[in-house]
Enzyme design. Sequence first.
Site, PDB file in Angstrom:
ATOM      1  N   GLY A  47       0.816  -1.217   0.000  1.00 10.76           N
ATOM      2  CA  GLY A  47       0.000   0.000   0.000  1.00 10.76           C
ATOM      3  C   GLY A  47       0.845   1.260   0.000  1.00 10.76           C
ATOM      4  O   GLY A  47       2.018   1.229  -0.359  1.00 10.76           O
ATOM      5  N   HIS A  50       2.285   4.549  -4.939  1.00  8.72           N
ATOM      6  CA  HIS A  50       2.867   5.666  -5.692  1.00  8.72           C
ATOM      7  C   HIS A  50       3.020   5.210  -7.141  1.00  8.72           C
ATOM      8  O   HIS A  50       2.638   4.077  -7.495  1.00  8.72           O
ATOM      9  CB  HIS A  50       4.189   6.109  -5.071  1.00  8.72           C
ATOM     10  CG  HIS A  50       5.166   4.992  -4.844  1.00  8.72           C
ATOM     11  ND1 HIS A  50       5.730   4.279  -5.881  1.00  8.72           N
ATOM     12  CD2 HIS A  50       5.646   4.424  -3.708  1.00  8.72           C
ATOM     13  CE1 HIS A  50       6.541   3.358  -5.400  1.00  8.72           C
ATOM     14  NE2 HIS A  50       6.500   3.404  -4.076  1.00  8.72           N
ATOM     15  N   GLY A  52       5.391   4.068  -8.787  1.00  7.51           N
ATOM     16  CA  GLY A  52       6.112   2.805  -8.973  1.00  7.51           C
ATOM     17  C   GLY A  52       5.145   1.630  -8.952  1.00  7.51           C
ATOM     18  O   GLY A  52       5.187   0.745  -9.816  1.00  7.51           O
ATOM     19  N   HIS A  53       4.240   1.627  -7.963  1.00  9.80           N
ATOM     20  CA  HIS A  53       3.226   0.566  -7.892  1.00  9.80           C
ATOM     21  C   HIS A  53       2.306   0.641  -9.109  1.00  9.80           C
ATOM     22  O   HIS A  53       1.969  -0.377  -9.714  1.00  9.80           O
ATOM     23  CB  HIS A  53       2.352   0.730  -6.634  1.00  9.80           C
ATOM     24  CG  HIS A  53       3.105   0.675  -5.342  1.00  9.80           C
ATOM     25  ND1 HIS A  53       3.209   1.753  -4.488  1.00  9.80           N
ATOM     26  CD2 HIS A  53       3.781  -0.331  -4.742  1.00  9.80           C
ATOM     27  CE1 HIS A  53       3.905   1.404  -3.419  1.00  9.80           C
ATOM     28  NE2 HIS A  53       4.271   0.150  -3.551  1.00  9.80           N
ATOM     29  N   LYS A 184      13.365  -1.788  -8.441  1.00  5.87           N
ATOM     30  CA  LYS A 184      13.873  -1.008  -7.309  1.00  5.87           C
ATOM     31  C   LYS A 184      14.349  -1.931  -6.178  1.00  5.87           C
ATOM     32  O   LYS A 184      15.366  -1.679  -5.549  1.00  5.87           O
ATOM     33  CB  LYS A 184      12.755  -0.091  -6.826  1.00  5.87           C
ATOM     34  CG  LYS A 184      12.876   0.226  -5.409  1.00  5.87           C
ATOM     35  CD  LYS A 184      12.730   1.638  -5.050  1.00  5.87           C
ATOM     36  CE  LYS A 184      13.159   1.822  -3.646  1.00  5.87           C
ATOM     37  NZ  LYS A 184      12.277   1.187  -2.679  1.00  5.87           N
ATOM     38  N   ASP A 185      13.577  -3.005  -5.937  1.00  8.95           N
ATOM     39  CA  ASP A 185      13.966  -3.964  -4.896  1.00  8.95           C
ATOM     40  C   ASP A 185      14.591  -5.172  -5.595  1.00  8.95           C
ATOM     41  O   ASP A 185      14.008  -6.253  -5.644  1.00  8.95           O
ATOM     42  CB  ASP A 185      12.740  -4.350  -4.072  1.00  8.95           C
ATOM     43  CG  ASP A 185      12.117  -3.139  -3.417  1.00  8.95           C
ATOM     44  OD1 ASP A 185      12.631  -2.687  -2.398  1.00  8.95           O
ATOM     45  OD2 ASP A 185      11.132  -2.598  -3.964  1.00  8.95           O
ATOM     46  N   GLN A 188      15.026  -8.631  -4.001  1.00  8.89           N
ATOM     47  CA  GLN A 188      13.720  -9.276  -3.816  1.00  8.89           C
ATOM     48  C   GLN A 188      13.318 -10.045  -5.084  1.00  8.89           C
ATOM     49  O   GLN A 188      12.768 -11.147  -5.008  1.00  8.89           O
ATOM     50  CB  GLN A 188      12.692  -8.193  -3.495  1.00  8.89           C
ATOM     51  CG  GLN A 188      11.260  -8.661  -3.438  1.00  8.89           C
ATOM     52  CD  GLN A 188      10.381  -7.594  -2.803  1.00  8.89           C
ATOM     53  OE1 GLN A 188      10.265  -7.516  -1.595  1.00  8.89           O
ATOM     54  NE2 GLN A 188       9.752  -6.775  -3.617  1.00  8.89           N
ATOM     55  N   SER A 220       9.504   5.625  -3.306  1.00  7.09           N
ATOM     56  CA  SER A 220       9.359   4.636  -2.241  1.00  7.09           C
ATOM     57  C   SER A 220       8.316   5.141  -1.258  1.00  7.09           C
ATOM     58  O   SER A 220       8.237   6.347  -0.997  1.00  7.09           O
ATOM     59  CB  SER A 220      10.695   4.462  -1.512  1.00  7.09           C
ATOM     60  OG  SER A 220      10.491   3.843  -0.264  1.00  7.09           O
ATOM     61  N   ARG A 222       8.463   4.886   1.703  1.00 12.55           N
ATOM     62  CA  ARG A 222       9.167   5.394   2.895  1.00 12.55           C
ATOM     63  C   ARG A 222       9.740   6.804   2.691  1.00 12.55           C
ATOM     64  O   ARG A 222      10.205   7.401   3.658  1.00 12.55           O
ATOM     65  CB  ARG A 222      10.284   4.441   3.297  1.00 12.55           C
ATOM     66  CG  ARG A 222       9.772   3.157   3.948  1.00 12.55           C
ATOM     67  CD  ARG A 222      10.911   2.400   4.599  1.00 12.55           C
ATOM     68  NE  ARG A 222      10.435   1.318   5.438  1.00 12.55           N
ATOM     69  CZ  ARG A 222      10.364   0.037   5.058  1.00 12.55           C
ATOM     70  NH1 ARG A 222      10.730  -0.305   3.852  1.00 12.55           N
ATOM     71  NH2 ARG A 222       9.933  -0.883   5.901  1.00 12.55           N
TER      72      ARG A 222
HETATM   73  P1  AMP Z   1       6.120  -2.287  -1.551  1.00 16.50           P
HETATM   74  O1  AMP Z   1       4.748  -1.727  -1.415  1.00 16.50           O
HETATM   75  O2  AMP Z   1       7.197  -1.344  -1.141  1.00 16.50           O
HETATM   76  O3  AMP Z   1       6.258  -3.665  -0.940  1.00 16.50           O
HETATM   77  O4  AMP Z   1       6.359  -2.507  -3.109  1.00 16.50           O
HETATM   78  C1  AMP Z   1       5.485  -3.278  -3.883  1.00 16.50           C
HETATM   79  C2  AMP Z   1       6.087  -3.511  -5.239  1.00 16.50           C
HETATM   80  O5  AMP Z   1       6.313  -2.260  -5.867  1.00 16.50           O
HETATM   81  C3  AMP Z   1       7.453  -4.210  -5.168  1.00 16.50           C
HETATM   82  O6  AMP Z   1       7.553  -5.138  -6.213  1.00 16.50           O
HETATM   83  C4  AMP Z   1       8.410  -3.069  -5.334  1.00 16.50           C
HETATM   84  O7  AMP Z   1       9.649  -3.474  -5.901  1.00 16.50           O
HETATM   85  C5  AMP Z   1       7.649  -2.191  -6.305  1.00 16.50           C
HETATM   86  N1  AMP Z   1       8.157  -0.828  -6.263  1.00 16.50           N
HETATM   87  C6  AMP Z   1       8.326  -0.034  -5.166  1.00 16.50           C
HETATM   88  N2  AMP Z   1       8.871   1.147  -5.519  1.00 16.50           N
HETATM   89  C7  AMP Z   1       9.060   1.104  -6.855  1.00 16.50           C
HETATM   90  C8  AMP Z   1       9.580   2.022  -7.815  1.00 16.50           C
HETATM   91  N3  AMP Z   1      10.031   3.220  -7.464  1.00 16.50           N
HETATM   92  N4  AMP Z   1       9.611   1.638  -9.109  1.00 16.50           N
HETATM   93  C9  AMP Z   1       9.163   0.408  -9.487  1.00 16.50           C
HETATM   94  N5  AMP Z   1       8.646  -0.492  -8.638  1.00 16.50           N
HETATM   95  C10 AMP Z   1       8.595  -0.158  -7.336  1.00 16.50           C
END
Ligand code: AMP
Length: 357
Positions: A47, A50, A52-53, A184-185, A188, A220, A222
């Site tokens: 959740g 942004h 990226g998601h 980005k990760d 992972q 991110s 964060r």
């Molecule tokens: P998270 O909510 O941080 O667990 O991220 C969920 C998914 O979104 C994971 O696969 C992350 O790698 C991806 N993600 C987070 N930030 C970015 C970003 N800036 N660009 C691309 N994917 C992202």
Amino acid sequence: MPRQLIKRIIVTKPKRFARITTVPELRQLRRKALLAQRSVGFVPTMGALHQGHLALIRQAAKENDQVYVSIYVNPTQFGVNEDLSSYPRTWPEDQVKLQALADEFSKNESVGQITAVFMPSTKEMYPSAPPSSEIDGQGSFVTITPLSTRLEGASRPVFFRGVATVCMKLLNIVQPERVYFGQKDIQQTFVVKRMVQDFHLGTVVRVGSTIREPDGLAMSSRNVYLGERRRAIALVLLDSFKEVQQVFARGARKRRYLYNAAMDKLSLVRKQQEALPKGKRALFEIDYISIADPDTLEELDEVTAERGAILSGAIKMLPVEDPQEGEDTGLGGGKSTVRLIDNIRLNLLSAKVGYIP
Ligand code: AMP
């Protein structure tokens, strides 16, 4: 009925997505998709959505008939002293963003639709026991070693155990044709690919590029903790990668030259910050810089021009010292350490043009 109207009714897809909180409901929906021969793309998230998601969701909609998104802040990937309780939870805003995307998809015949958002409780995800965040904690866990013990795993020992465990659960529940993760990760993506391979999970792991702010900072959830002062030097990690790109473009191939290029830049900026008064500076610690094989993520002694490397790193932005009157210190008042990670693909093309892949 006029032909045009009939056509519109046929191509207009339902805009509403189901908000699902239990495993049986999700399975029922998934079964329907299977029987209707609709492919499912799955985007797991925590959740605080942004761009990226949203880019991953867009990619999933391009490649599948249906998109399932999960929003679940997974406790087992947070260490005991990490930010589980303060992790941003922004469902009302997330819902608006998902709805806007769903509306956009419904106007485009050539993409799939957001079908479900899965938001389980922790009791639903961990039915038999409260999950442990202790390193030697008991429970049903998936561990992928040695991949999980290095880099991010060295700083956050329970992190990948938690990630692999929750991804295993989610993939068993959703059984998507394709699952989407962000570059980005990067580590992972390696851990999940290894898990999918070793446990014979029937899904394809797709990796979407890192989405960045206009100045280059990787987006991110964060970043909201940073505040103005720390945000202003948060790009130091990416800047250190650019130094590596430059020496690589000039012909350096040995690890020590590439590594030192990054470390010199980081050390220089750190020294500059240390020289400033407490009320103005933003201090950080260097966690690691890695120059690794693009297929195995093993550290390299030498990078070849043909294969290149994955250049990744992490820094810890320390709490804001001596906050000034009216200063934007970020969510949480600048009191917590913020760990920033980033990576780029180091190859000759990216090095020559200073491009961040
Ligand atoms: P998270 O909510 O941080 O667990 O991220 C969920 C998914 O979104 C994971 O696969 C992350 O790698 C991806 N993600 C987070 N930030 C970015 C970003 N800036 N660009 C691309 N994917 C992202």
